[in-house]
Design a protein around this motif. Structure first.
Motif, short mmCIF file in Angstrom:
data_model
loop_
_atom_site.label_atom_id
_atom_site.label_comp_id
_atom_site.label_asym_id
_atom_site.label_seq_id
_atom_site.Cartn_x
_atom_site.Cartn_y
_atom_site.Cartn_z
N PRO A 66 0.79 -1.24 0.00
CA PRO A 66 0.00 0.00 0.00
C PRO A 66 0.82 1.29 0.00
CG PRO A 66 -0.99 -1.59 1.49
CD PRO A 66 0.31 -2.19 1.03
N ASP A 67 2.06 1.26 0.49
CA ASP A 67 2.84 2.51 0.48
C ASP A 67 3.49 2.79 -0.87
OD1 ASP A 67 5.12 0.91 0.31
OD2 ASP A 67 5.84 1.36 2.33
N GLY A 68 3.37 1.84 -1.82
CA GLY A 68 3.84 2.08 -3.17
C GLY A 68 5.33 1.98 -3.39
N ARG A 69 6.09 1.58 -2.37
CA ARG A 69 7.55 1.50 -2.53
C ARG A 69 8.07 0.08 -2.68
NH1 ARG A 69 9.94 6.57 -1.93
NH2 ARG A 69 11.64 5.42 -2.92
N ILE A 70 7.18 -0.90 -2.53
CA ILE A 70 7.57 -2.31 -2.65
C ILE A 70 6.61 -3.01 -3.58
CG2 ILE A 70 7.68 -4.52 -1.43
CD1 ILE A 70 10.11 -2.86 -0.86
N LEU A 71 7.17 -3.81 -4.49
CA LEU A 71 6.38 -4.65 -5.37
C LEU A 71 6.63 -6.10 -5.00
CD1 LEU A 71 4.61 -4.77 -8.03
CD2 LEU A 71 6.78 -5.13 -9.24
N TYR A 72 5.54 -6.86 -4.84
CA TYR A 72 5.64 -8.29 -4.58
C TYR A 72 5.29 -9.05 -5.86
CZ TYR A 72 5.59 -6.90 0.33
OH TYR A 72 5.88 -6.32 1.55
N ALA A 73 6.06 -10.10 -6.15
CA ALA A 73 5.81 -10.95 -7.31
C ALA A 73 5.81 -12.40 -6.88
CB ALA A 73 6.88 -10.73 -8.39
N VAL A 74 4.76 -13.14 -7.24
CA VAL A 74 4.74 -14.58 -7.00
C VAL A 74 5.19 -15.27 -8.28
CG1 VAL A 74 2.30 -14.89 -7.64
CG2 VAL A 74 3.40 -16.54 -6.11
N THR A 75 6.00 -16.31 -8.13
CA THR A 75 6.56 -17.00 -9.29
C THR A 75 5.83 -18.32 -9.55
OG1 THR A 75 8.26 -18.20 -8.04
CG2 THR A 75 8.80 -15.98 -8.82
N GLU A 76 5.63 -18.61 -10.83
CA GLU A 76 4.91 -19.83 -11.22
C GLU A 76 5.81 -21.06 -11.15
OE1 GLU A 76 2.65 -21.50 -15.19
OE2 GLU A 76 2.14 -19.54 -14.38
N TYR A 77 7.07 -20.93 -11.53
CA TYR A 77 7.94 -22.09 -11.65
C TYR A 77 8.73 -22.39 -10.38
CZ TYR A 77 7.02 -21.36 -16.63
OH TYR A 77 6.41 -21.19 -17.86
N SER A 78 9.24 -21.38 -9.71
CA SER A 78 10.09 -21.62 -8.53
C SER A 78 9.31 -21.55 -7.22
CB SER A 78 11.25 -20.62 -8.50
OG SER A 78 10.77 -19.29 -8.35
N ASN A 79 8.02 -21.21 -7.27
CA ASN A 79 7.18 -21.17 -6.07
C ASN A 79 7.79 -20.27 -4.98
OD1 ASN A 79 5.13 -23.45 -6.75
ND2 ASN A 79 7.14 -24.37 -7.10
N GLU A 80 7.99 -19.01 -5.37
CA GLU A 80 8.60 -18.04 -4.46
C GLU A 80 7.84 -16.72 -4.52
OE1 GLU A 80 13.31 -19.10 -4.54
OE2 GLU A 80 12.44 -18.39 -6.42
N ILE A 81 8.09 -15.91 -3.49
CA ILE A 81 7.70 -14.50 -3.51
C ILE A 81 8.97 -13.68 -3.61
CG2 ILE A 81 6.52 -12.61 -2.34
CD1 ILE A 81 4.60 -14.78 -2.98
N PHE A 82 9.02 -12.78 -4.59
CA PHE A 82 10.10 -11.82 -4.69
C PHE A 82 9.63 -10.50 -4.08
CE2 PHE A 82 11.70 -14.02 -8.80
CZ PHE A 82 12.43 -14.92 -8.05
N VAL A 83 10.45 -9.96 -3.18
CA VAL A 83 10.19 -8.64 -2.61
C VAL A 83 11.11 -7.67 -3.35
CG1 VAL A 83 10.20 -7.24 -0.51
CG2 VAL A 83 9.66 -9.69 -0.38
N LEU A 84 10.50 -6.75 -4.10
CA LEU A 84 11.26 -5.86 -4.97
C LEU A 84 11.09 -4.41 -4.53
CD1 LEU A 84 9.77 -7.73 -7.91
CD2 LEU A 84 12.23 -7.44 -7.83
N GLU A 85 12.20 -3.74 -4.34
CA GLU A 85 12.16 -2.31 -4.04
C GLU A 85 11.84 -1.54 -5.32
OE1 GLU A 85 14.70 1.06 -1.59
OE2 GLU A 85 15.51 -0.96 -1.86
N TYR A 86 10.83 -0.70 -5.25
CA TYR A 86 10.37 0.02 -6.44
C TYR A 86 10.77 1.48 -6.36
CZ TYR A 86 7.25 2.04 -9.91
OH TYR A 86 6.74 2.73 -10.99
N GLU A 87 11.35 1.98 -7.45
CA GLU A 87 11.78 3.39 -7.52
C GLU A 87 10.76 4.13 -8.39
OE1 GLU A 87 13.39 6.00 -9.60
OE2 GLU A 87 13.03 6.87 -7.63
N PRO A 88 9.89 4.94 -7.80
CA PRO A 88 8.76 5.50 -8.55
C PRO A 88 9.13 6.52 -9.61
CG PRO A 88 8.81 6.39 -6.32
CD PRO A 88 9.84 5.30 -6.37
N GLU A 89 10.25 7.18 -9.48
CA GLU A 89 10.62 8.20 -10.47
C GLU A 89 11.04 7.59 -11.80
OE1 GLU A 89 10.16 11.48 -10.26
OE2 GLU A 89 9.14 10.93 -8.40
N ARG A 90 11.69 6.43 -11.74
CA ARG A 90 12.20 5.80 -12.97
C ARG A 90 11.45 4.52 -13.33
NH1 ARG A 90 17.07 3.80 -12.49
NH2 ARG A 90 17.63 4.06 -14.67
N GLY A 91 10.60 4.04 -12.46
CA GLY A 91 9.87 2.80 -12.73
C GLY A 91 10.76 1.58 -12.72
N THR A 92 11.78 1.58 -11.86
CA THR A 92 12.73 0.48 -11.78
C THR A 92 12.49 -0.35 -10.52
OG1 THR A 92 14.36 1.87 -10.67
CG2 THR A 92 14.46 1.74 -13.08
#
Length: 330
Positions: free
Chosen positions: A184-210
């Motif tokens: 909800p704070d918009g600074r972290i993106l979570y991704a669930v993976t289909e093949y490796s059965n994992e959650i990736f916690v990704l730091e999101y940079e809103p100015e560059r979309g990285t």
């Protein structure tokens, strides 16, 4: 009483679920391969998930088809709607195509963008999900077979183009990112993976979309050794809990979200069927709806308000469901 919209391989339907868990079918219409929906105030956007070609489909409140737009992309499996730009984004699993289509209560307008993500790159993108960044500036697309999350810039009319500064985030080989959710704070993106059965916690940079990978955690029960494929994610509105579904292990896993956004697994709960393809909260977050595709049922789990633990309270039989959500606009 809660009113639900459920869709799947052969139909779209509305149900009323009472406090005792009993469900009453209110209306049902045949719609082939309507495996994902966007419920709206004046109707429903759904799909025809065709193997060779697909279509966007517009339904009214009575679930009657009012418009249809064919696309060349195969296996159109996910939709995202921007109310701000009146744009519907569709992701095609079969060939990685993402289409941005003008859409409103009167049906579909012009195609605003039509792009195969990562065209010319190794592998088939298999676009499964796209989401907008919290500020609406970027479109992020999960490309399963390329192990990437593509970043695209959004124009004022809802069209999109590759983010030249950072076109994608490359994730570990063989992981298969499938479904994305922002904290909800918009600074972290979570991704669930289909093949490796994992959650990736990704730091999101809103100015560059990285995005930058910060943590990887398994979604599976510790003792599980069989085949399984991650499918869907939910994050609570307060950002303190995350749920994910395991197809094969047939569980829903609960994580605690720490103040630094990292995850700790708290428990595993039976999904109530086989092959949980989709998860959705009811609007008050007291119930999780699970579309168990291969067992032909939608399971309702109550959510403990203190611990987040799940308990099965009802089952609704349905032919190969792909989507379920609360919808009271009928």
């Amino acid at each position: 009483m809660k009113k639900l919209l459920i869709s799947g391989d052969t139909s779209v339907a509305c149900y009323a679920v009472k406090e005792d868990g009993s469900a009453e079918l209110l209306k049902q219409e045949p719609h082939l391969r309507a495996t994902f929906c966007v419920p709206r105030k004046d109707g429903v956007f759904t799909v025809f998930e065709g193997r060779d070609s697909s279509a966007f489909v517009c339904l009214d409140r009575e679930l009657k088809e009012t418009d249809r737009r064919a696309v060349e992309g195969s296996d159109l499996c996910h939709l995202l709607y921007s109310e701000h730009t009146k744009t519907l984004y569709g992701s095609c699993y079969g060939n990685g195509q993402v289409v941005a289509l003008s859409a409103g209560s009167d049906g579909f307008g012009d195609v605003r963008s039509d792009r195969i993500m990562g065209q010319g790159e190794p592998g088939t993108p298999r676009a499964h999900c796209c989401i907008l960044s919290p500020d609406g500036r970027f479109l992020l697309t999960a490309a399963i077979d390329q192990d990437r999350i593509y970043s695209s810039c959004i124009a004022p009319d809802g069209s999109f183009a590759a983010n030249a500064a950072a076109p994608y985030c490359q994730l570990p080989q063989g992981s298969g990112p499938r479904h994305l959710k922002f904290h909800p704070d918009g600074r972290i993106l979570y991704a669930v993976t289909e093949y490796s059965n994992e959650i990736f916690v990704l730091e999101y940079e809103p100015e560059r979309g990285t995005m930058q990978l910060r943590q990887t955690v398994s979604t599976l029960p510790q003792e599980y050794r069989g085949e399984s494929f991650g499918s869907a994610l939910l994050v609570t509105q307060d950002g303190k809990r995350l749920y994910a579904a395991n197809r094969g292990a047939d569980t829903i896993v609960l994580f605690a979200v720490a103040p630094d956004h990292t995850l700790t697994q708290l428990g595993q709960y039976p999904c109530g069927g086989h092959w949980p393809r989709h998860l959705e909260f009811t609007k008050d977050e007291t119930v999780i709806l699970t579309a168990n595709e291969r067992s032909g049922s939608v399971t309702l789990h109550s959510v403990d308000p203190v611990t987040g633990a799940l308990q099965i309270i009802a089952q609704i039989p349905f032919d190969r469901p792909g989507f379920a959500a609360e919808w009271d606009e009928f």
